[in-house]
Design a protein around this motif. Structure first.
Motif, PDB file in Angstrom:
ATOM      1  N   HIS A 229       0.734  -1.116  -0.070  1.00 13.04           N
ATOM      2  CA  HIS A 229       0.117  -0.054   0.253  1.00 13.04           C
ATOM      3  C   HIS A 229       0.871   1.088   0.316  1.00 13.04           C
ATOM      4  CE1 HIS A 229      -0.146  -0.829   4.404  1.00 13.04           C
ATOM      5  NE2 HIS A 229       0.045  -2.004   4.094  1.00 13.04           N
ATOM      6  N   ALA A 230       0.200   2.400  -0.385  1.00 13.71           N
ATOM      7  CA  ALA A 230       0.909   3.600  -0.521  1.00 13.71           C
ATOM      8  C   ALA A 230      -0.196   4.721  -0.471  1.00 13.71           C
ATOM      9  CB  ALA A 230       1.619   3.899  -1.854  1.00 13.71           C
ATOM     10  N   PRO A 231       0.014   5.944   0.066  1.00 11.79           N
ATOM     11  CA  PRO A 231      -0.979   6.837   0.123  1.00 11.79           C
ATOM     12  C   PRO A 231      -1.729   7.089  -1.255  1.00 11.79           C
ATOM     13  CG  PRO A 231       0.883   7.681   1.349  1.00 11.79           C
ATOM     14  CD  PRO A 231       1.215   6.443   0.664  1.00 11.79           C
ATOM     15  N   GLY A 232      -3.212   7.154  -1.320  1.00 14.43           N
ATOM     16  CA  GLY A 232      -3.741   7.743  -2.795  1.00 14.43           C
ATOM     17  C   GLY A 232      -3.859   6.520  -3.658  1.00 14.43           C
ATOM     18  N   HIS A 233      -3.406   5.371  -3.128  1.00 20.87           N
ATOM     19  CA  HIS A 233      -3.520   4.233  -3.906  1.00 20.87           C
ATOM     20  C   HIS A 233      -4.338   2.854  -3.475  1.00 20.87           C
ATOM     21  CE1 HIS A 233      -0.709   5.757  -6.987  1.00 20.87           C
ATOM     22  NE2 HIS A 233      -0.178   6.385  -5.918  1.00 20.87           N
ATOM     23  N   HIS A 234      -4.823   2.019  -4.131  1.00 21.15           N
ATOM     24  CA  HIS A 234      -5.474   0.928  -3.732  1.00 21.15           C
ATOM     25  C   HIS A 234      -4.431   0.090  -2.948  1.00 21.15           C
ATOM     26  CE1 HIS A 234      -9.786   1.518  -4.514  1.00 21.15           C
ATOM     27  NE2 HIS A 234      -9.313   1.933  -5.943  1.00 21.15           N
ATOM     28  N   LYS A 235      -5.162  -0.643  -2.094  1.00 19.00           N
ATOM     29  CA  LYS A 235      -3.982  -1.524  -1.365  1.00 19.00           C
ATOM     30  C   LYS A 235      -4.243  -2.789  -2.210  1.00 19.00           C
ATOM     31  CE  LYS A 235      -4.004  -1.959   3.268  1.00 19.00           C
ATOM     32  NZ  LYS A 235      -4.236  -2.416   4.654  1.00 19.00           N
ATOM     33  N   LEU A 236      -3.097  -3.415  -2.321  1.00 18.85           N
ATOM     34  CA  LEU A 236      -3.084  -4.729  -3.032  1.00 18.85           C
ATOM     35  C   LEU A 236      -2.905  -5.804  -2.064  1.00 18.85           C
ATOM     36  CD1 LEU A 236      -2.768  -6.319  -5.758  1.00 18.85           C
ATOM     37  CD2 LEU A 236      -0.303  -5.706  -5.612  1.00 18.85           C
ATOM     38  N   THR A 237      -3.759  -6.807  -2.216  1.00 24.47           N
ATOM     39  CA  THR A 237      -3.560  -8.199  -1.660  1.00 24.47           C
ATOM     40  C   THR A 237      -3.094  -9.191  -2.387  1.00 24.47           C
ATOM     41  OG1 THR A 237      -5.034  -7.488   0.237  1.00 24.47           O
ATOM     42  CG2 THR A 237      -4.714  -9.754   0.124  1.00 24.47           C
ATOM     43  N   ALA A 238      -2.022  -9.789  -2.309  1.00 17.31           N
ATOM     44  CA  ALA A 238      -1.657 -10.833  -3.223  1.00 17.31           C
ATOM     45  C   ALA A 238      -1.020 -11.902  -2.623  1.00 17.31           C
ATOM     46  CB  ALA A 238      -0.715 -10.060  -4.387  1.00 17.31           C
ATOM     47  N   GLN A 239      -0.796 -13.040  -3.543  1.00 23.39           N
ATOM     48  CA  GLN A 239       0.181 -14.282  -3.203  1.00 23.39           C
ATOM     49  C   GLN A 239       1.037 -14.466  -4.453  1.00 23.39           C
ATOM     50  OE1 GLN A 239      -2.147 -17.586  -1.570  1.00 23.39           O
ATOM     51  NE2 GLN A 239      -3.729 -16.389  -1.035  1.00 23.39           N
ATOM     52  N   LEU A 240       2.225 -14.737  -3.977  1.00 26.74           N
ATOM     53  CA  LEU A 240       3.138 -15.245  -5.207  1.00 26.74           C
ATOM     54  C   LEU A 240       3.476 -16.464  -5.076  1.00 26.74           C
ATOM     55  CD1 LEU A 240       5.203 -11.823  -5.246  1.00 26.74           C
ATOM     56  CD2 LEU A 240       3.158 -12.637  -6.635  1.00 26.74           C
ATOM     57  N   TYR A 241       3.556 -17.366  -5.980  1.00 31.31           N
ATOM     58  CA  TYR A 241       3.892 -18.728  -6.287  1.00 31.31           C
ATOM     59  C   TYR A 241       5.211 -18.899  -6.845  1.00 31.31           C
ATOM     60  CZ  TYR A 241      -1.088 -18.372  -5.083  1.00 31.31           C
ATOM     61  OH  TYR A 241      -2.244 -18.072  -4.587  1.00 31.31           O
ATOM     62  N   PHE A 242       5.618 -20.346  -6.823  1.00 30.46           N
ATOM     63  CA  PHE A 242       6.902 -20.941  -7.295  1.00 30.46           C
ATOM     64  C   PHE A 242       6.668 -21.910  -8.239  1.00 30.46           C
ATOM     65  CE2 PHE A 242       7.139 -19.570  -2.954  1.00 30.46           C
ATOM     66  CZ  PHE A 242       8.491 -18.954  -2.823  1.00 30.46           C
ATOM     67  N   PRO A 243       7.258 -21.647  -9.718  1.00 27.65           N
ATOM     68  CA  PRO A 243       7.161 -22.656 -10.872  1.00 27.65           C
ATOM     69  C   PRO A 243       7.524 -23.876 -10.176  1.00 27.65           C
ATOM     70  CG  PRO A 243       9.108 -21.008 -11.130  1.00 27.65           C
ATOM     71  CD  PRO A 243       8.404 -20.416  -9.822  1.00 27.65           C
ATOM     72  N   GLY A 244       6.955 -24.924 -11.012  1.00 31.37           N
ATOM     73  CA  GLY A 244       7.069 -26.232 -10.687  1.00 31.37           C
ATOM     74  C   GLY A 244       6.423 -26.955  -9.513  1.00 31.37           C
ATOM     75  N   ASP A 245       5.542 -25.906  -8.842  1.00 31.53           N
ATOM     76  CA  ASP A 245       4.997 -26.707  -7.610  1.00 31.53           C
ATOM     77  C   ASP A 245       3.799 -27.410  -8.217  1.00 31.53           C
ATOM     78  OD1 ASP A 245       3.010 -26.774  -5.355  1.00 31.53           O
ATOM     79  OD2 ASP A 245       4.462 -25.035  -4.469  1.00 31.53           O
ATOM     80  N   GLU A 246       3.839 -28.592  -7.198  1.00 31.37           N
ATOM     81  CA  GLU A 246       2.900 -29.576  -7.521  1.00 31.37           C
ATOM     82  C   GLU A 246       1.278 -29.284  -7.888  1.00 31.37           C
ATOM     83  OE1 GLU A 246       1.937 -34.030  -5.828  1.00 31.37           O
ATOM     84  OE2 GLU A 246       3.733 -32.924  -5.012  1.00 31.37           O
ATOM     85  N   HIS A 247       0.918 -28.185  -6.894  1.00 32.70           N
ATOM     86  CA  HIS A 247      -0.485 -27.855  -6.983  1.00 32.70           C
ATOM     87  C   HIS A 247      -0.852 -26.303  -7.637  1.00 32.70           C
ATOM     88  CE1 HIS A 247      -1.440 -31.329  -4.869  1.00 32.70           C
ATOM     89  NE2 HIS A 247      -0.263 -31.263  -3.968  1.00 32.70           N
ATOM     90  N   LEU A 248      -0.205 -26.162  -8.391  1.00 31.02           N
ATOM     91  CA  LEU A 248      -0.438 -24.735  -9.107  1.00 31.02           C
ATOM     92  C   LEU A 248      -1.708 -24.746  -9.841  1.00 31.02           C
ATOM     93  CD1 LEU A 248       2.981 -23.628 -10.377  1.00 31.02           C
ATOM     94  CD2 LEU A 248       1.793 -22.706  -8.673  1.00 31.02           C
ATOM     95  N   GLU A 249      -1.976 -25.977 -10.273  1.00 25.97           N
ATOM     96  CA  GLU A 249      -3.241 -26.366 -11.273  1.00 25.97           C
ATOM     97  C   GLU A 249      -4.398 -26.700 -10.714  1.00 25.97           C
ATOM     98  OE1 GLU A 249      -3.145 -25.731 -14.572  1.00 25.97           O
ATOM     99  OE2 GLU A 249      -0.877 -25.021 -14.348  1.00 25.97           O
TER     100      GLU A 249
END
Ligand code: MBD
Ligand code: FE
Length: 284
Positions: A229-249
């Motif tokens: 988050h930053a003033p004047g901007h929408h707060k972003l809620t995210a998750q980041l993942y790792f390539p090759g992970d068994e459960h991405l799909e």
């Protein structure tokens, strides 16, 4: 880390329920959804359930099994888990459908406000012998017009190398693997942590019972949770993942998007791995 292995669904559920209640109580409460809207949404929800019973010819045995299971969800404190795993992804889709900046995804049940502040290039609180691959994460926070956002805040929380979250599993320091970075004058940050393990939702509670009864699996791919988050901007809620992970799909929480994949490489300047990812925030 023996104690962590005795983490019980009812304990993490009770913690998640209590933390959620505290946050709701701290916000302005009461009458946030007007009568007409409650009437409309509640009527549709009740009708959807009745339609299922009539169309599927649900028996008394099935109805009572459902009733017993719902009671148990409450007893185990697993409403936050159940809702965030099986419903929040649609709420997030609706909430963010018009965003131009970085893609977000669901928050999940284990966010805590006010994690410890560390410098723009600081290390997350962790145990002296914290297991897992050292992980460096660099990037920049920008507005949609490309200008950097100095002083942007980045909150990160993630599971440890065994898949446990501090304050929701026993035996972990209070703020383990949770912190807040402040981006520098160029909007840049450099986060030092360890790679999280894939996460299995508790198997010994009501949600685990449903997964078992339905022949599903309990896994989420390994992930890093962010709020940016930053003033004047929408707060972003995210998750980041790792390539090759068994459960991405087949993430049980349906929270993976192709834009949320990292590209970690061996760190040429140090131990473990390094990755780069920029966050772009929408104007308010
Ligand atoms: C998690 O760690 C999570 O991120 C979600 C969305 C649901 C359950 C556990
Ligand atoms: Fe998570």
């Amino acid at each position: 880390y023996n104690e962590e292995t005795v983490a019980r669904a009812a304990d993490s559920g009770a913690n998640a329920s209590a933390r959620f209640r505290e946050r709701m109580d701290a916000q302005s409460t009461g009458g946030v959804v007007d009568t007409e809207r409650v009437n409309h949404l509640a009527s549709r929800a009740v009708k959807a359930l009745n339609d299922i019973v009539l169309e599927e010819k649900v028996s008394y045995e099935e109805y009572n099994a459902f009733k017993a299971w719902l009671i148990r969800v409450g007893e185990d404190g697993e409403w936050p888990l159940f809702l965030d795993v099986w419903l929040e992804h649609s709420v997030e889709e609706v909430a963010n459908e018009h965003r131009e900046g970085s893609k977000g995804t669901i928050e999940g049940p284990y966010y805590l406000e006010d994690s410890p502040e560390v410098p723009w290039n600081g290390t997350i609180p962790m145990r002296e012998d914290e297991p897992g691959t050292p992980f460096t994460f660099t990037g920049q926070v920008r507005a949609v017009d490309g200008s950097p956002l100095p002083g942007a805040k980045l909150e990160l929380w993630h599971a440890d190398d065994l898949g446990f979250y501090s304050q929701f599993a026993p035996g972990l320091p209070e703020w383990n693997l949770r912190a807040t970075w402040t981006a520098n004058e160029d909007g840049r940050f450099e986060i030092h942590t360890v790679r999280p393990a894939p996460y299995q939702i508790p198997t010994d509670g009501a949600c685990g019972q449903l997964i078992e009864a339905a022949g599903w699996h309990a896994w989420r791919p390994a992930h890093l949770h962010f709020k940016v988050h930053a003033p004047g901007h929408h707060k972003l809620t995210a998750q980041l993942y790792f390539p090759g992970d068994e459960h991405l799909e087949d993430d049980i929480a349906s929270a993976v998007k192709p834009e949320l994949l990292l590209n970690p490489q061996p760190n040429p300047d140090g131990e473990g791995e390094i990755t780069h990812y920029d966050f772009v925030l929408d104007p308010e």
